[in-house]
Design a protein around this motif. Structure first.
Motif, PDB file in Angstrom:
ATOM      1  N   THR A 116       0.840  -1.197   0.000  1.00  0.00           N
ATOM      2  CA  THR A 116       0.000   0.000   0.000  1.00  0.00           C
ATOM      3  C   THR A 116       0.876   1.249   0.000  1.00  0.00           C
ATOM      4  OG1 THR A 116      -1.801  -1.157   1.115  1.00  0.00           O
ATOM      5  CG2 THR A 116      -1.791   1.250   1.279  1.00  0.00           C
ATOM      6  N   GLN A 117       1.915   1.247   0.800  1.00  0.00           N
ATOM      7  CA  GLN A 117       2.840   2.389   0.850  1.00  0.00           C
ATOM      8  C   GLN A 117       3.576   2.544  -0.482  1.00  0.00           C
ATOM      9  OE1 GLN A 117       5.338   1.830   4.300  1.00  0.00           O
ATOM     10  NE2 GLN A 117       3.603   1.873   5.700  1.00  0.00           N
ATOM     11  N   TRP A 118       4.009   1.441  -1.063  1.00  0.00           N
ATOM     12  CA  TRP A 118       4.728   1.487  -2.334  1.00  0.00           C
ATOM     13  C   TRP A 118       3.814   1.981  -3.455  1.00  0.00           C
ATOM     14  CZ3 TRP A 118       4.477  -1.050  -7.093  1.00  0.00           C
ATOM     15  CH2 TRP A 118       5.611  -0.964  -7.901  1.00  0.00           C
ATOM     16  N   LEU A 119       2.578   1.494  -3.480  1.00  0.00           N
ATOM     17  CA  LEU A 119       1.636   1.940  -4.509  1.00  0.00           C
ATOM     18  C   LEU A 119       1.347   3.436  -4.401  1.00  0.00           C
ATOM     19  CD1 LEU A 119      -0.870  -1.058  -4.658  1.00  0.00           C
ATOM     20  CD2 LEU A 119       0.623  -0.256  -6.517  1.00  0.00           C
ATOM     21  N   ALA A 120       1.333   3.969  -3.195  1.00  0.00           N
ATOM     22  CA  ALA A 120       1.120   5.414  -3.018  1.00  0.00           C
ATOM     23  C   ALA A 120       2.236   6.201  -3.696  1.00  0.00           C
ATOM     24  CB  ALA A 120       1.028   5.757  -1.533  1.00  0.00           C
ATOM     25  N   VAL A 121       3.455   5.686  -3.640  1.00  0.00           N
ATOM     26  CA  VAL A 121       4.584   6.339  -4.300  1.00  0.00           C
ATOM     27  C   VAL A 121       4.393   6.277  -5.821  1.00  0.00           C
ATOM     28  CG1 VAL A 121       7.094   6.254  -4.649  1.00  0.00           C
ATOM     29  CG2 VAL A 121       6.136   5.892  -2.365  1.00  0.00           C
ATOM     30  N   VAL A 122       4.027   5.115  -6.324  1.00  0.00           N
ATOM     31  CA  VAL A 122       3.779   4.963  -7.765  1.00  0.00           C
ATOM     32  C   VAL A 122       2.613   5.862  -8.188  1.00  0.00           C
ATOM     33  CG1 VAL A 122       3.044   3.361  -9.589  1.00  0.00           C
ATOM     34  CG2 VAL A 122       4.722   2.619  -7.877  1.00  0.00           C
ATOM     35  N   ASP A 123       1.531   5.847  -7.419  1.00  0.00           N
ATOM     36  CA  ASP A 123       0.349   6.648  -7.754  1.00  0.00           C
ATOM     37  C   ASP A 123       0.671   8.136  -7.829  1.00  0.00           C
ATOM     38  OD1 ASP A 123      -1.147   4.314  -7.796  1.00  0.00           O
ATOM     39  OD2 ASP A 123      -2.076   4.661  -5.833  1.00  0.00           O
ATOM     40  N   SER A 124       1.642   8.582  -7.043  1.00  0.00           N
ATOM     41  CA  SER A 124       2.009  10.003  -7.037  1.00  0.00           C
ATOM     42  C   SER A 124       2.980  10.349  -8.175  1.00  0.00           C
ATOM     43  CB  SER A 124       2.604  10.398  -5.684  1.00  0.00           C
ATOM     44  OG  SER A 124       3.867   9.784  -5.509  1.00  0.00           O
ATOM     45  N   GLY A 125       3.325   9.351  -9.002  1.00  0.00           N
ATOM     46  CA  GLY A 125       4.205   9.592 -10.142  1.00  0.00           C
ATOM     47  C   GLY A 125       5.683   9.570  -9.810  1.00  0.00           C
ATOM     48  N   GLN A 126       6.041   9.173  -8.611  1.00  0.00           N
ATOM     49  CA  GLN A 126       7.448   9.116  -8.190  1.00  0.00           C
ATOM     50  C   GLN A 126       8.038   7.756  -8.573  1.00  0.00           C
ATOM     51  OE1 GLN A 126       8.183  10.758  -4.147  1.00  0.00           O
ATOM     52  NE2 GLN A 126       5.950  10.972  -4.114  1.00  0.00           N
ATOM     53  N   TYR A 127       8.153   7.531  -9.879  1.00  0.00           N
ATOM     54  CA  TYR A 127       8.568   6.226 -10.369  1.00  0.00           C
ATOM     55  C   TYR A 127      10.000   5.871  -9.965  1.00  0.00           C
ATOM     56  CZ  TYR A 127       4.397   6.864 -13.251  1.00  0.00           C
ATOM     57  OH  TYR A 127       3.118   7.085 -13.700  1.00  0.00           O
ATOM     58  N   GLY A 128      10.896   6.833  -9.988  1.00  0.00           N
ATOM     59  CA  GLY A 128      12.270   6.573  -9.558  1.00  0.00           C
ATOM     60  C   GLY A 128      12.330   6.184  -8.091  1.00  0.00           C
ATOM     61  N   GLU A 129      11.560   6.876  -7.262  1.00  0.00           N
ATOM     62  CA  GLU A 129      11.523   6.556  -5.830  1.00  0.00           C
ATOM     63  C   GLU A 129      10.933   5.169  -5.598  1.00  0.00           C
ATOM     64  OE1 GLU A 129      12.071   6.700  -1.806  1.00  0.00           O
ATOM     65  OE2 GLU A 129      12.963   7.973  -3.343  1.00  0.00           O
ATOM     66  N   SER A 130       9.938   4.783  -6.398  1.00  0.00           N
ATOM     67  CA  SER A 130       9.346   3.443  -6.239  1.00  0.00           C
ATOM     68  C   SER A 130      10.384   2.369  -6.547  1.00  0.00           C
ATOM     69  CB  SER A 130       8.105   3.271  -7.115  1.00  0.00           C
ATOM     70  OG  SER A 130       8.430   3.170  -8.491  1.00  0.00           O
ATOM     71  N   TRP A 131      11.294   2.645  -7.489  1.00  0.00           N
ATOM     72  CA  TRP A 131      12.373   1.705  -7.792  1.00  0.00           C
ATOM     73  C   TRP A 131      13.285   1.545  -6.577  1.00  0.00           C
ATOM     74  CZ3 TRP A 131      17.716   1.976  -8.034  1.00  0.00           C
ATOM     75  CH2 TRP A 131      18.370   0.905  -8.685  1.00  0.00           C
TER      76      TRP A 131
END
Length: 144
Positions: free
Chosen positions: A36-51
């Motif tokens: 859920t926390q990781w998806l929030a990062v992806v949902d916010s467009g922070q693709y590099g941070e999700s990596w």
């Protein structure tokens, strides 16, 4: 006396089974919370941070730039998440194409503003440090 030993053995076996089931449920919850926390990062467009927040296996399989490009091409056109509902969580120790370990395969019914009726499959794995981190992500239209 024999009856008591048999009864005791049966109780021990049942207790062990309940403990394993509880343990898997506990792992599914921890993995779901991390996802859920990781998806929030992806949902916010922070693709590099999700990596950076993904598992070491994930980071070894795809570079940060490849991941950002893949999400820019596949995820960004879907638009913002309107709703996401967890449909299933399955604990397993085997995932095709992945090393042996502990995984939870999570399936979400997700609606994006430009793509309703999507299925997201996210697979967190238990890292050596005891933390659940995403090792795989896939989104497709429901029914495909």
């Amino acid at each position: 006396m024999k009856r008591y030993v048999t009864l005791f053995a049966l109780i021990c076996m049942l207790s062990a089974f309940v403990g394993v089931a509880y343990s898997a449920d506990e792992k599914e919850k921890a993995a779901t919370d991390a996802t859920t926390q990781w998806l929030a990062v992806v949902d916010s467009g922070q693709y590099g941070e999700s990596w950076f927040q993904a598992s070491s296996f994930f980071r070894g399989a795809i570079s940060k730039e490849q991941w950002k490009s893949a999400l820019d091409a596949a995820r960004a056109p879907l638009g913002k998440v309107e709703s996401r509902q967890l449909k299933s969580a399955t604990y397993t120790t085997k995932v095709p194409g992945a090393p042996p370990g502990e995984y939870v395969v999570l399936e979400y019914q997700t609606s994006f503003d430009r793509a309703p009726g999507m299925i997201e499959t996210v697979t967190p794995m238990l890292e050596k440090d005891g933390k659940w981190k995403v090792s795989g992500y896939y989104a497709k239209r429901a029914g495909q």
